[in-house]
Design a protein around this motif. Structure first.
Motif, mmCIF file in Angstrom:
data_model
loop_
_atom_site.group_PDB
_atom_site.id
_atom_site.type_symbol
_atom_site.label_atom_id
_atom_site.label_comp_id
_atom_site.label_asym_id
_atom_site.label_seq_id
_atom_site.Cartn_x
_atom_site.Cartn_y
_atom_site.Cartn_z
ATOM 1 N N LEU A 18 0.867 -1.248 -0.107
ATOM 2 C CA LEU A 18 0.057 0.029 0.005
ATOM 3 C C LEU A 18 0.829 1.113 0.178
ATOM 4 O O LEU A 18 0.582 2.222 -0.677
ATOM 5 C CB LEU A 18 -0.715 -0.052 1.335
ATOM 6 N N ARG A 19 1.887 1.344 0.770
ATOM 7 C CA ARG A 19 2.951 2.427 1.032
ATOM 8 C C ARG A 19 3.543 2.741 -0.586
ATOM 9 O O ARG A 19 3.610 3.650 -1.011
ATOM 10 C CB ARG A 19 4.048 2.337 1.752
ATOM 11 N N LEU A 20 3.946 1.524 -1.164
ATOM 12 C CA LEU A 20 4.608 1.833 -2.413
ATOM 13 C C LEU A 20 3.485 2.271 -3.487
ATOM 14 O O LEU A 20 3.612 3.230 -4.317
ATOM 15 C CB LEU A 20 4.911 0.261 -2.914
ATOM 16 N N THR A 21 2.077 1.702 -3.567
ATOM 17 C CA THR A 21 1.283 2.194 -4.344
ATOM 18 C C THR A 21 1.103 3.554 -4.295
ATOM 19 O O THR A 21 0.745 4.119 -5.322
ATOM 20 C CB THR A 21 -0.166 1.152 -4.287
ATOM 21 N N VAL A 22 0.525 4.147 -2.658
ATOM 22 C CA VAL A 22 0.528 5.495 -2.744
ATOM 23 C C VAL A 22 1.566 6.416 -3.028
ATOM 24 O O VAL A 22 1.236 7.505 -3.590
ATOM 25 C CB VAL A 22 -0.174 5.465 -1.130
ATOM 26 N N ARG A 23 2.576 5.909 -2.747
ATOM 27 C CA ARG A 23 3.733 6.969 -3.209
ATOM 28 C C ARG A 23 3.911 7.015 -4.815
ATOM 29 O O ARG A 23 4.119 8.080 -5.320
ATOM 30 C CB ARG A 23 5.121 6.297 -2.740
ATOM 31 N N GLU A 186 -9.621 -14.502 0.795
ATOM 32 C CA GLU A 186 -8.836 -13.587 2.007
ATOM 33 C C GLU A 186 -7.867 -12.739 1.398
ATOM 34 O O GLU A 186 -7.899 -11.384 1.537
ATOM 35 C CB GLU A 186 -8.009 -14.707 2.855
ATOM 36 N N ALA A 187 -7.311 -12.943 0.291
ATOM 37 C CA ALA A 187 -6.504 -12.294 -0.481
ATOM 38 C C ALA A 187 -7.242 -11.190 -1.133
ATOM 39 O O ALA A 187 -6.775 -9.984 -1.051
ATOM 40 C CB ALA A 187 -5.513 -12.780 -1.515
ATOM 41 N N LEU A 188 -8.193 -11.412 -1.759
ATOM 42 C CA LEU A 188 -9.038 -10.502 -2.414
ATOM 43 C C LEU A 188 -9.631 -9.266 -1.560
ATOM 44 O O LEU A 188 -10.041 -8.100 -1.817
ATOM 45 C CB LEU A 188 -10.316 -10.997 -3.413
ATOM 46 N N LEU A 189 -10.243 -9.844 -0.236
ATOM 47 C CA LEU A 189 -10.703 -9.120 0.870
ATOM 48 C C LEU A 189 -9.659 -7.944 1.174
ATOM 49 O O LEU A 189 -10.099 -6.764 1.345
ATOM 50 C CB LEU A 189 -11.275 -9.904 1.903
ATOM 51 N N MET A 190 -8.384 -8.390 1.321
ATOM 52 C CA MET A 190 -7.637 -7.255 2.068
ATOM 53 C C MET A 190 -7.276 -6.455 0.826
ATOM 54 O O MET A 190 -7.057 -5.374 1.059
ATOM 55 C CB MET A 190 -6.210 -8.207 2.392
ATOM 56 N N LEU A 191 -7.492 -6.925 -0.375
ATOM 57 C CA LEU A 191 -6.978 -6.045 -1.672
ATOM 58 C C LEU A 191 -8.135 -4.837 -1.780
ATOM 59 O O LEU A 191 -7.812 -3.930 -1.927
ATOM 60 C CB LEU A 191 -7.016 -6.691 -2.809
ATOM 61 N N LEU A 196 -10.062 0.521 -0.541
ATOM 62 C CA LEU A 196 -10.916 1.536 0.189
ATOM 63 C C LEU A 196 -10.258 2.515 1.077
ATOM 64 O O LEU A 196 -10.954 3.632 1.284
ATOM 65 C CB LEU A 196 -11.932 0.638 0.884
ATOM 66 N N ILE A 197 -9.288 2.126 1.812
ATOM 67 C CA ILE A 197 -8.534 2.951 2.764
ATOM 68 C C ILE A 197 -8.156 4.257 2.126
ATOM 69 O O ILE A 197 -8.197 5.170 2.647
ATOM 70 C CB ILE A 197 -7.465 1.995 3.621
ATOM 71 N N VAL A 198 -7.637 4.078 0.661
ATOM 72 C CA VAL A 198 -7.244 5.029 -0.033
ATOM 73 C C VAL A 198 -8.183 5.895 -0.670
ATOM 74 O O VAL A 198 -8.040 7.189 -0.337
ATOM 75 C CB VAL A 198 -6.007 4.566 -0.975
ATOM 76 N N LEU A 199 -9.072 5.298 -1.132
ATOM 77 C CA LEU A 199 -10.121 5.953 -2.149
ATOM 78 C C LEU A 199 -11.397 6.430 -1.495
ATOM 79 O O LEU A 199 -11.674 7.547 -1.750
ATOM 80 C CB LEU A 199 -10.646 4.935 -3.217
ATOM 81 N N SER A 203 -12.582 10.457 -1.910
ATOM 82 C CA SER A 203 -14.043 10.500 -2.246
ATOM 83 C C SER A 203 -14.814 11.567 -1.357
ATOM 84 O O SER A 203 -15.723 12.375 -1.825
ATOM 85 C CB SER A 203 -14.770 9.332 -2.717
ATOM 86 N N LEU A 204 -14.640 11.207 -0.117
ATOM 87 C CA LEU A 204 -15.450 12.029 0.870
ATOM 88 C C LEU A 204 -15.089 13.489 0.948
ATOM 89 O O LEU A 204 -16.145 14.433 1.224
ATOM 90 C CB LEU A 204 -15.451 11.318 2.316
ATOM 91 N N LEU A 205 -13.627 13.706 1.098
ATOM 92 C CA LEU A 205 -13.058 14.846 1.093
ATOM 93 C C LEU A 205 -13.668 15.852 -0.356
ATOM 94 O O LEU A 205 -13.806 17.040 0.039
ATOM 95 C CB LEU A 205 -11.390 14.828 1.092
ATOM 96 N N ALA A 206 -13.514 15.016 -1.371
ATOM 97 C CA ALA A 206 -13.935 15.874 -2.658
ATOM 98 C C ALA A 206 -15.514 16.428 -2.452
ATOM 99 O O ALA A 206 -15.729 17.452 -2.566
ATOM 100 C CB ALA A 206 -13.814 14.885 -3.986
ATOM 101 N N ARG A 207 -16.457 15.351 -1.871
ATOM 102 C CA ARG A 207 -17.713 15.778 -1.706
ATOM 103 C C ARG A 207 -17.991 17.033 -0.706
ATOM 104 O O ARG A 207 -18.843 17.834 -0.936
ATOM 105 C CB ARG A 207 -18.480 14.684 -1.291
ATOM 106 N N LEU A 208 -17.202 16.883 0.256
ATOM 107 C CA LEU A 208 -17.026 18.064 1.163
ATOM 108 C C LEU A 208 -16.698 19.216 0.725
ATOM 109 O O LEU A 208 -17.370 20.321 1.181
ATOM 110 C CB LEU A 208 -16.148 17.610 2.716
#
Length: 227
Positions: A18-23, A186-191, A196-199, A203-208
């Motif tokens: 996740l850190r690599l993806t976000v960076r 399990e692997a797909l659930l964590m994916l 969701l943790i990132v997106l 999404s909520l901030l953009a709506r706000l």
């Protein structure tokens, strides 16, 4: 039933991915913002030749998948002696794809601002650059914000193909765990949860922000629009 022990044991792998993806997504999206803004200015001022070249780039970028672009960067460029690292390929590919979408979003915002606003800014003694940044851009941004936010979410989701250039991103980790342990659910659930943790906050901030702008009545003047 889900294997919770498997999930807990592999959370660190997803955290690292996740850190690599976000960076990589942050660098790519930042580059897309800058590229898109510059292209939208070129098209806004209708600069000869450059405007036509920008339109060719937009059509090329929007009509080719990121997967193909990454293939070209990672496997094609070495054929002519230009070798890029996996991370650089990911950032360049995301910037190349996202720049066209950001450019169209900024363009729609610029076009929504009355031309009279631009003329008034010049009459007040502002330089063309000052006019864009202090008069045109703030109004255009209010219009383009929902589209820009949607583009950010779209580009983050597009990072799921980074694994094709040998990057241990979220999708790479999920496919690796499925191939090794066959713990597909399990692997797909964590994916899904990782994305969701990132997106979801974005999404909520953009709506706000969009709601605040609407409530404040921050909209470009429609008077004399298009004249």
């Amino acid at each position: 039933m889900l294997d919770w022990e498997f999930i807990y044991a592999n959370i660190p792998l997803y955290q690292q991915a996740l850190r690599l993806t976000v960076r990589l997504a942050c660098f790519g999206i930042l580059g897309a913002f800058v590229l898109g803004f510059l292209i939208s200015l070129i098209k806004f001022y209708r600069i000869p030749i450059l405007s036509q070249l920008c339109q060719i780039y937009i059509e090329l970028s929007r009509n080719t998948p990121l997967l193909i672009q990454l293939y070209f960067l990672y496997f094609g460029l070495p054929k002519i002696g230009l070798v890029l690292s996996s991370e650089l390929c990911a950032v360049v590919g995301l910037t190349f794809l996202g720049g066209s979408y950001m450019a169209e979003s900024f363009r729609s915002g610029f076009e929504a601002v009355s031309k009279r606003q631009y003329e008034v800014g010049l009459s007040l003694g502002l330089t063309p650059v000052q006019n864009v940044f202090y008069v045109i851009f703030p109004q255009a941004l209010a219009v383009a914000l929902p589209s820009l936010a949607a583009n950010v979410i779209f580009l983050i989701k597009e990072t799921s193909v980074f694994s094709i250039v040998a990057l241990a991103d979220l999708m790479y980790v999920a496919k690796d765990l499925i191939g090794l342990y066959y713990e597909t659910d399990e692997a797909l659930l964590m994916l899904v949860l990782a994305y969701l943790i990132v997106l979801l906050p974005i999404s909520l901030l953009a709506r706000l922000v969009e709601g605040r702008l609407r409530h404040a009545g921050f909209r470009p003047s429609s008077d004399f629009s298009g004249e």
